[in-house]
Design an enzyme around this catalytic site. Structure first.
Site, PDB file in Angstrom:
ATOM      1  N   SER A  47      -9.251 -32.912  27.051  1.00  0.00           N
ATOM      2  CA  SER A  47      -8.997 -33.433  25.712  1.00  0.00           C
ATOM      3  C   SER A  47      -8.283 -34.776  25.730  1.00  0.00           C
ATOM      4  O   SER A  47      -8.194 -35.449  24.708  1.00  0.00           O
ATOM      5  CB  SER A  47      -8.182 -32.423  24.893  1.00  0.00           C
ATOM      6  OG  SER A  47      -6.912 -32.200  25.477  1.00  0.00           O
ATOM      7  N   HIS A  48      -7.751 -35.182  26.897  1.00  0.00           N
ATOM      8  CA  HIS A  48      -7.054 -36.461  27.000  1.00  0.00           C
ATOM      9  C   HIS A  48      -7.686 -37.384  28.050  1.00  0.00           C
ATOM     10  O   HIS A  48      -7.119 -38.399  28.395  1.00  0.00           O
ATOM     11  CB  HIS A  48      -5.578 -36.243  27.350  1.00  0.00           C
ATOM     12  CG  HIS A  48      -4.794 -35.657  26.221  1.00  0.00           C
ATOM     13  ND1 HIS A  48      -4.781 -34.311  25.959  1.00  0.00           N
ATOM     14  CD2 HIS A  48      -4.023 -36.239  25.279  1.00  0.00           C
ATOM     15  CE1 HIS A  48      -4.015 -34.084  24.899  1.00  0.00           C
ATOM     16  NE2 HIS A  48      -3.550 -35.228  24.466  1.00  0.00           N
ATOM     17  N   GLU A 188      -8.054 -30.452  21.467  1.00  0.00           N
ATOM     18  CA  GLU A 188      -8.746 -29.214  21.818  1.00  0.00           C
ATOM     19  C   GLU A 188      -9.578 -28.707  20.642  1.00  0.00           C
ATOM     20  O   GLU A 188     -10.698 -28.208  20.816  1.00  0.00           O
ATOM     21  CB  GLU A 188      -7.741 -28.150  22.245  1.00  0.00           C
ATOM     22  CG  GLU A 188      -7.044 -28.433  23.577  1.00  0.00           C
ATOM     23  CD  GLU A 188      -8.002 -28.400  24.757  1.00  0.00           C
ATOM     24  OE1 GLU A 188      -9.067 -27.731  24.649  1.00  0.00           O
ATOM     25  OE2 GLU A 188      -7.716 -29.047  25.775  1.00  0.00           O
TER      26      GLU A 188
END
Length: 351
Positions: A47-48, A188
């Site tokens: 997610s990053h 997420e």
């Protein structure tokens, strides 16, 4: 055709640099942003990782991010450094101010670095883990946009308000944790929406304040804090320390400033650094060994330390490369100019 694309770290780095350069972002910012994105992707923090390039490119292309930002470092006090990011990404501002902050921590025993007027998109562990590798303990905290309802409420007030901590471990990987005070990271939920998968119960509510597992409804409504009132109180603490204390925006103000543009949050960040050697002097080794008693008591019963999964993923990625969804790869290369787009498309078809 598989559903994933395998990239070496070098290929992923090149992809990120090319996408950012094509937006007109300065080289110094391209390098700083790519560094944190690739480190996250390397550790399978999906997610990053490369996914965040979509938001970064959007924020740049709509004119919110200063493409040629030049952070200004100010020596405010014996233990305080302030860095104005000049409406650029936080990663460059961090790199420009961190050495002065470390120097101050070495002299004073602890220091604080406040970053102002920055667009922040990254996880926080990439900022504190390197400090622990150099023997420092560190805390980092930042707000975001107000996406999270307080305990007992149904309207967004807080940001996801991540909080990270790192502790040095001689001859071992640092003890690091990084989590949002929301019940999950917003990224997420966004990934679940992209993949058409429901989120777990207890993470979010819809516009009517009703519990939902639909990621699209969750993104329209509000996220929840972890641990009810405990997470809510920690969220408020982070808002205050990384907002008014350093002269920067609350999450409510950051979202209002965005005005539905969908850019990365614009606000501040606070990093607090502790020098164990200054605190302990000749007793440093003794007390670092005492800390190891704690870790051994945890792992001795087969409990997992935070970041253990990341470290294991890091080893795997360095050996085997990284896998990203083909749909994400297709979305990313759309940001490239035609010659680079065609080159990467042809190269992928030959695999």
């Amino acid at each position: 055709m598989t559903d994933t694309v395998n990239l070496s770290l070098a290929e992923a780095t090149s992809l990120s640099l090319d996408i950012l350069a094509n937006t007109g972002l300065s080289k110094s910012q391209c390098d700083a942003v790519t560094d944190v994105i690739i480190r996250a992707q390397r550790d399978e923090c999906h997610s990053h990782g490369l996914y965040r390039l979509l938001g970064c490119a959007h924020s740049i292309n709509i004119g919110r991010v200063n493409k040629n930002a030049e952070p200004v470092v100010t020596d405010v006090a014996p233990s305080i450094v302030k860095v104005n990011a000049d409406h650029g990404f936080s990663s460059l501002a961090y790199s420009r101010g961190i050495e002065l902050a470390l120097d101050k921590a070495t002299v004073q025993g602890l220091s604080a670095m406040a970053i102002n007027d920055c667009y922040h998109f990254s996880a926080l562990w990439p900022e504190v883990e390197p400090l622990a590798e150099r023997g420092f303990a560190a805390i980092a905290l930042t707000p975001s946009h107000n996406w999270v309802a307080p305990a007992g409420g149904i309207r967004p007030v807080f940001g996801t308000n991540p909080f990270a901590f790192a502790w040095p471990r001689p001859k071992r990987q640092p003890f690091v944790f990084d989590f949002a005070t929301s019940a999950t990271a917003r990224g997420e939920i966004e990934l679940h929406r992209r993949h058409g998968k429901p989120i777990a119960p207890g993470l979010a509510i819809d516009l009517d304040g009703e519990p939902t597992t639909d990621p699209s409804e969750a993104l329209k409504g509000a996220m929840l804090t972890f641990g009810g009132h405990k997470g809510s109180a920690l969220s408020a603490m982070i808002e205050l320390l990384a907002g008014p204390l350093i002269g920067d925006m609350l999450s409510i103000e950051s979202k209002a400033h965005d005005n539905e543009a969908g850019a990365a949050p614009l606000h501040g960040e606070l990093i607090i650094i502790f020098d164990p050697a200054s605190f302990l002097g000749k007793a440093l080794e003794q007390n670092m060994n005492r800390a190891e008693l704690l870790f051994e008591a945890i792992t001795g019963q087969n409990a997992r330390l935070p970041s253990q999964r990341r470290y294991e993923a890091r080893q795997k990625t360095e050996a085997e490369g990284l896998d990203i969804p083909r749909a994400l790869y297709d979305d990313l290369i759309k940001f490239l100019p035609p010659p680079q787009y065609e080159q990467r498309t042809e190269k992928l078809s030959q695999r």
